[in-house]
Design an enzyme around this catalytic site. Structure first.
Site, PDB file in Angstrom:
ATOM      1  N   GLU A  79      45.530 -40.980  38.490  1.00  0.00           N
ATOM      2  CA  GLU A  79      44.389 -41.838  38.136  1.00  0.00           C
ATOM      3  C   GLU A  79      44.621 -42.492  36.771  1.00  0.00           C
ATOM      4  OE1 GLU A  79      41.548 -42.956  39.646  1.00  0.00           O
ATOM      5  OE2 GLU A  79      42.333 -42.068  41.476  1.00  0.00           O
ATOM      6  N   GLU A  80      45.159 -41.719  35.825  1.00  0.00           N
ATOM      7  CA  GLU A  80      45.530 -42.299  34.527  1.00  0.00           C
ATOM      8  C   GLU A  80      46.521 -43.440  34.733  1.00  0.00           C
ATOM      9  OE1 GLU A  80      45.476 -38.494  31.456  1.00  0.00           O
ATOM     10  OE2 GLU A  80      47.357 -39.546  31.806  1.00  0.00           O
ATOM     11  N   LEU A  81      47.540 -43.164  35.530  1.00  0.00           N
ATOM     12  CA  LEU A  81      48.589 -44.147  35.779  1.00  0.00           C
ATOM     13  C   LEU A  81      48.020 -45.423  36.405  1.00  0.00           C
ATOM     14  CD1 LEU A  81      51.561 -44.990  35.883  1.00  0.00           C
ATOM     15  CD2 LEU A  81      51.695 -43.832  38.100  1.00  0.00           C
TER      16      LEU A  81
END
Length: 169
Positions: free
Chosen positions: A94-96
């Site tokens: 999700e960060e990516l």
């Protein structure tokens, strides 16, 4: 492999900026927190670079926090430390995906680091990355669009030309 960390003035950082952080570090804690990533973070800080590192451990099934998403958005550069188990974490993925969104929407500079993994394994989701994505497709069979977004983000980030490779040495 030795790495030279340049001073903030070389990046053109200014104190009066829309950015809260110079660098956001995305990494899989269990793989690199106590080794590579902490040393990278400390080297950045010694050079006066304001780096964000998430020091909280996320429990299984927890959602990525809005605070973390905001930290990504308010960073000039994101450094993604791809390691063997990076893709096993939905939090990392999700960060990516958000980092890739910021790259496209806010022209954020994104720098992938491949820590003991082959960039092609990340880009084409082979070996540990292929296994992780297959598991996630099974787990999220009712939301395959989410998995498609993660696959696309992995491929795009791994194909960036600003990559750094770190071997077993």
């Amino acid at each position: 492999m030795a790495t030279q960390i340049v001073a903030p003035s070389l990046f053109g950082f200014s104190r009066e900026s829309k950015y809260r952080y110079d660098v956001f570090l995305s990494f899989r804690g269990e793989d690199t927190r106590r080794s590579f990533t902490v040393f990278l973070y400390e080297a950045l800080r010694r050079k006066g670079i304001n780096a964000f590192i998430d020091d909280k451990k996320l429990g299984k099934g927890e959602e990525i926090s809005p605070t973390l998403l905001k930290a990504i958005e308010r960073s000039r550069i994101s450094i993604i430390v791809f390691s063997r188990n990076y893709a096993t974490s939905t939090w990392c993925l999700e960060e990516l995906a958000h980092i890739i969104w910021c790259k496209k929407q806010k022209n954020q500079l994104v720098m992938p680091v491949f820590y003991k993994v082959d960039p092609l394994d990340v880009q084409y989701q082979r070996n540990s990355f292929g296994d992780a994505m297959a598991t996630l497709e099974d787990r999220f069979r009712d939301d395959l669009e989410k998995v498609r977004k993660w696959r696309s983000a992995l491929s795009e980030a791994a194909s960036l030309s600003s990559a750094w490779l770190f071997d077993h040495g």
